[in-house]
Design an enzyme around this catalytic site. Structure first.
Site, PDB file in Angstrom:
ATOM      1  N   GLY A   1       0.828  -1.189   0.000  1.00  0.00           N
ATOM      2  CA  GLY A   1       0.000   0.000   0.000  1.00  0.00           C
ATOM      3  C   GLY A   1       0.863   1.238   0.000  1.00  0.00           C
TER       4      GLY A   1
ATOM      5  N   GLY B   1       1.148   5.002   1.921  1.00  0.00           N
ATOM      6  CA  GLY B   1       0.634   5.861   2.973  1.00  0.00           C
ATOM      7  C   GLY B   1       1.172   7.265   2.805  1.00  0.00           C
TER       8      GLY B   1
ATOM      9  N   VAL C   1       4.672   0.867   1.188  1.00  0.00           N
ATOM     10  CA  VAL C   1       4.944  -0.218   2.120  1.00  0.00           C
ATOM     11  C   VAL C   1       5.057  -1.510   1.322  1.00  0.00           C
ATOM     12  CG1 VAL C   1       4.150  -1.404   4.172  1.00  0.00           C
ATOM     13  CG2 VAL C   1       3.544   0.980   3.818  1.00  0.00           C
TER      14      VAL C   1
ATOM     15  N   LYS D   1       8.496  -0.165   5.291  1.00  0.00           N
ATOM     16  CA  LYS D   1       7.968   1.117   4.861  1.00  0.00           C
ATOM     17  C   LYS D   1       9.117   1.996   4.398  1.00  0.00           C
ATOM     18  CE  LYS D   1       4.751   2.704   7.326  1.00  0.00           C
ATOM     19  NZ  LYS D   1       3.410   3.211   7.232  1.00  0.00           N
TER      20      LYS D   1
ATOM     21  N   ASP E   1      -2.517  11.575  12.685  1.00  0.00           N
ATOM     22  CA  ASP E   1      -3.177  11.075  11.481  1.00  0.00           C
ATOM     23  C   ASP E   1      -3.947   9.789  11.780  1.00  0.00           C
ATOM     24  OD1 ASP E   1      -3.997  11.125   8.887  1.00  0.00           O
ATOM     25  OD2 ASP E   1      -2.117  10.399   8.024  1.00  0.00           O
TER      26      ASP E   1
END
Ligand code: NAG
Ligand code: NAG
Ligand code: NAG
Ligand code: NAG
Ligand code: NAG
Ligand code: NAG
Ligand code: NAG
Ligand code: NAG
Ligand code: NAG
Ligand code: NAG
Length: 782
Positions: free
Chosen positions: A505, A507, A512, A527, A622
């Protein structure tokens, strides 16, 4: 910088050459060969290279010459097959030293890929060296250590010693000593995944600079050297008492060995006139084998009686092999009577032991009394044992690892033991169909117990107010989880992720990737941080250390990181079940209401820990469903915490450009108000309402205009007593629905001071304190 390293290179080559210069008469020509019982001794005859006996066969290596020649300091091809006494060592046509078996097969012993070897020498230091025609060393046993380093030998960054199997068998055994790339010298069991929990000793030098090497000097001092500066950074053992060198007349040989029992020891061999020596231990990393993780196998514990370390079985277990007590133990009773999550207590009793510790992270931990702890384990199907530690009950499943009895730093432990003997120790699996059925049953049971666990966990949490406080803090034996946060090199992570192949994914900090550590056994998420504020290496490491110190079951665990030039990568535990966003907004069935209640509480507890219970408060900045990940057991864990400051110039000032994610950021981000933990409370409130309704805060496809923004629609429904509209088509407990919505509305108050603290949120969600009626979020009353 470049010139410094060139100078260093020249120096180190000069050093190696100086060390490895042979005496003229001791050289072994490339036409020489060796058969048992011959050997190639060093000029002083203290070391010899040749065949030594192991069991009924022979191996090739280097030993310390003595009455019995039992001290082997190096072994060629240590895990290769043993040979017969008719085998021959010689140089083959490529100029490599090989062992030729009786059957004519060749085993490589030593040599270089590039250059052909012209002669060899067994030096007085114990170093066996192969030279090319220019007298340059091409291969040295000192650069390929097995379990021992000798005076004058270096263990370079990234290299390791591996213990031998036992005193007489020098094949690879159970323990490793690693000179890690982060500067830490660490002992691990071989079979572990080298996590901080597995480490049982370290030099604690993992901070300032990553490239240290272990140098064992000629005079018996064991030191860590900063590779780039050449300076001593840490002395593990100094052999100079009052400035006197005990080896003035060269009659002592020093040897540091990772012994088969997992302890790194420094020995001195002092020679008599007649050529025999006496041995003494000058230093050892640990005083007892019981401190060695993995010295005793699974489900057994180590205990120290009369200075002897012994392995014994935990209650309800018998030795796998009574003649080899370190192998561990297996259960000797049948498990029965588990209904749902609740155990039929008539089948079991609790056996209590004092002064125990173990190494695993418990699946459940809460404050309670000792009696409650004991009965809570007895009734819980998942519980095999519980440790009662500083008023916390830490429940554990079997198998248990790294268990010991420690009279100086242990705790009360409870073990659940069955009354019925094991009737069928190992049922034979006959067909594939049966196998499949068993696998299915196991999966079914696991899923059930995860759910059961969650429900039961909630029940316990309700009885007591939780105070997670450094639960894993271990008394005497040190803090294994704090030993190291592993420092990776970029190339290592490239390998771990197969060249950043599988992206999981993207971010706010970058992409990642999926990866695997420990020969593919342990999945991790890597990451790659991008778009960072310029951050000094030191500051970055300090931040990572702070993150590494956080321990909570609702936070994604940081395992290590990499900082090389401008590259910054973080390695996290892998979360197999995706994010909360997938779960809530995905196309699949929405999670059951009770599951959602549990997840909401999980997330709240994670944020509470960040705000109030870890060493320095962390504002996440966040919080959103995409940053909340689900583990194998569907526990919610918060990710990306502690990273916010890398994107922002200064935490203490007010911020200009808004951070966080649209729909979740608190109104103060857009105003001239300092950011506090209450910004996270706001985002949590939005997430809580999303969990309630299984929809996004902003949904432009909503059926009516007033429904587009969930937070204002939720208040409308609440004010109009129409809460059912939020969960249409679902069977939901109205009391808990109202509670959740009210807490959510308190959290999203525009005025930060009106929002509750996370502590208060947790207490309200747990039902311990009442939830007052919230005002309208957008009309501050002040
Ligand atoms: C020990 O090794 C040396 C050197 O190879 C050899 O001369 C000696 O005979 C050996 N002693 C025994 C007892 O094997
Ligand atoms: C060492 O291990 C080998 C192989 O497992 C075994 O045959 C031998 O008996 C062991 N020796 C000792 C002293 O334990
Ligand atoms: C260690 O021994 C070597 C040779 O044996 C000697 O040259 C050196 O000075 C000694 N080191 C110290 C610190 O005394
Ligand atoms: C190691 O050496 C480097 C380069 O000289 C230096 O920057 C660093 O501070 C040293 N670290 C320690 C711990 O001595
Ligand atoms: C000890 O050994 C070193 C190096 O091998 C040598 O330079 C020194 O002279 C020796 N000292 C004595 C007293 O033999
Ligand atoms: C033998 O070892 C003892 C210490 O264990 C030491 O005091 C003694 O000097 C050694 N013997 C010789 C000849 O060095
Ligand atoms: C046990 O070991 C310690 C240190 O190793 C020593 O001081 C003590 O005398 C030993 N006790 C016995 C009974 O051997
Ligand atoms: C526990 O097992 C016993 C014996 O099988 C049975 O009589 C009893 O009803 C069971 N209790 C519960 C609560 O299931
Ligand atoms: C546990 O440790 C204490 C000392 O800390 C000791 O008095 C007690 O006897 C120990 N209990 C057991 C069962 O070893
Ligand atoms: C199981 O092992 C324990 C020792 O831990 C022993 O006391 C017990 O009798 C054994 N039970 C059975 C049923 O064999």
């Amino acid at each position: 910088m470049a010139s410094i390293s060139v100078v260093f290179l020249v120096l180190s080559i000069a050093f190696v050459c100086g060390m490895a210069q042979p005496k003229q008469d001791s050289s072994i020509s490339s036409s020489a060969s060796l058969t048992y019982p011959g050997s190639w001794p060093s000029p002083s005859n203290r070391f010899a290279f040749g065949f030594y006996q192991q069991g009924s066969g022979f191996a090739v290596g280097i030993w310390l010459v003595s009455q019995d020649n039992r001290t082997v300091v190096w072994t060629a091809n240590r895990n290769g097959p043993l040979v017969t006494s008719n085998a021959v060592v010689h140089f083959n046509r490529d100029g490599k030293l090989v062992l030729q078996t009786e059957q004519g097969q060749e085993q490589f012993i030593a040599g270089s890929a590039k250059e052909s070897v012209s002669y060899a020498a067994m030096l007085d230091s114990g170093n066996f060296v192969l030279y090319d025609t220019d007298n340059k060393p091409q291969w040295q046993s000192f650069e390929n250590p097995t379990d021992t380093i000798l005076g004058g030998q270096t263990l370079y960054t990234g290299r390791q010693l591996s213990s031998s199997l036992n005193k007489s068998d020098h094949s690879t055994g159970q323990f490793d000593l690693r000179m890690q790339t982060d500067g830490n010298l660490v002992l691990y069991p071989v079979t572990s995944e080298d996590t901080p929990l597995d480490a049982y000793w370290s030099s604690d030098t993992y901070w300032d600079v990553c490239r240290f090497k272990l140098y064992f000097d000629f005079n018996g001092s064991l030191i860590l050297i900063n590779e780039s500066a050449g300076t001593t950074v840490h002395t593990l053992y100094s052999n100079f008492y009052g400035g006197i060198n005990p080896n003035n007349n060269n009659n002592t040989i020093y040897r540091a060995t990772l012994d088969f029992d997992g302890i790194f020891r420094l020995y001195s061999h002092t020679y008599y006139e007649n050529g025999n020596y006496n041995v003494s231990i000058l230093w050892s990393a640990l005083s007892s084998s019981c401190m060695v993780n993995g010295f005793c196998g699974f489900n057994s514990f180590c205990t120290q009686d009369n200075n002897q370390s012994d392995c014994r079985c935990l209650p309800g277990h018998d030795f796998v092999d009574p003649n080899r007590r370190t192998l561990g133990c297996e259960r000797n009773f049948s498990r029965a009577g588990c209904r749902g999550a609740k155990e039929n207590a008539t089948f079991y009793y609790i056996s209590t032991m004092e002064n125990m510790t173990w190494g695993a992270i418990s699946y459940f931990s809460a404050e309670m009394s000792m009696e409650e702890c004991s009965s809570s384990c007895l009734e819980d199907c998942n519980c095999g044992a519980a440790l009662f530690k500083q008023n916390y009950c830490q429940k554990q499943q079997f198998p248990l690892n790294y268990v010991r009895r420690d009279t100086a730093g242990g705790y009360m432990a409870f073990f659940k033991v069955g009354h019925t003997a094991l009737l069928n120790p190992s049922p034979m699996i006959t067909s594939k169909a049966e196998m499949a059925q068993i696998v299915l049953e196991i999966i079914g049971f696991t899923v059930l117990s995860c759910v059961a666990l969650a429900i039961f966990g909630r029940f316990i949490f309700k009885m007591r107010v939780l105070r997670y406080k450094r639960l894993l803090h271990n008394g005497k034996l040190g803090l294994p989880e704090e030993v190291t946060l592993r420092l990776f090199t970029y190339n290592e992570l490239k390998r771990v992720t197969k060249g950043f192949k599988e992206e999981l994914g993207k971010g706010s900090f970058g992409a990642v990737y999926k990866g695997a550590l420990g020969k593919g056994k342990k999945l991790v998420a890597v990451k790659r941080l991008e778009k960072l504020v310029e951050e000094g290496e030191r500051e970055f490491r300090a931040e990572m250390r702070a993150i590494g110190r956080t321990h909570h079951k609702n936070l994604v665990r940081l395992l290590g990181f990499c900082t090389e030039d401008s590259k910054r990568l973080l390695v996290y535990e892998y979360m197999s079940n995706g994010s909360l966003a997938d779960l809530l907004f995905g196309v699949i069935l929405r999670p059951h209401w009770t599951e959602r209640l549990r997840i909401a509480l999980d997330v709240a507890r994670g944020i509470l820990y960040l705000h109030e219970e870890c060493e320095a408060p962390i504002i996440h900045c966040d919080i959103k469903p995409k940053n909340i990940l689900m583990d194998d057991c569907w526990n919610a864990k918060i990710s990306d915490f502690g990273l916010a400051k890398f994107l922002m110039p200064d935490q203490t000032r007010t911020f200009t450009g808004a951070r966080g994610t649209r729909g979740y950021v608190a109104p103060e981000w857009h105003k001239n108000i300092p950011i506090s933990v209450k910004a996270d409370v706001y985002s949590y409130g939005v997430v809580l309402l999303e969990i309630v309704c299984c929809r996004k805060n902003i949904d432009v496809n909503a059926s009516a205009a007033e429904e587009i923004v969930l937070s204002s629609w939720a208040y409308k429904c609440f004010a109009a007593r129409d809460l059912y509209k939020l969960v249409i088509g679902e069977e939901v407990d109205m009391m808990s629905l109202e509670k959740m919505v009210k807490v959510g509305l308190w959290c999203i108050q525009e005025e930060p001071a009106l929002r509750p603290s996370m502590k208060c949120v947790v207490l309200m969600l747990e039902g311990i304190t009442e939830v007052p009626v919230p005002p309208c979020p957008t009309t501050p009353s002040m």
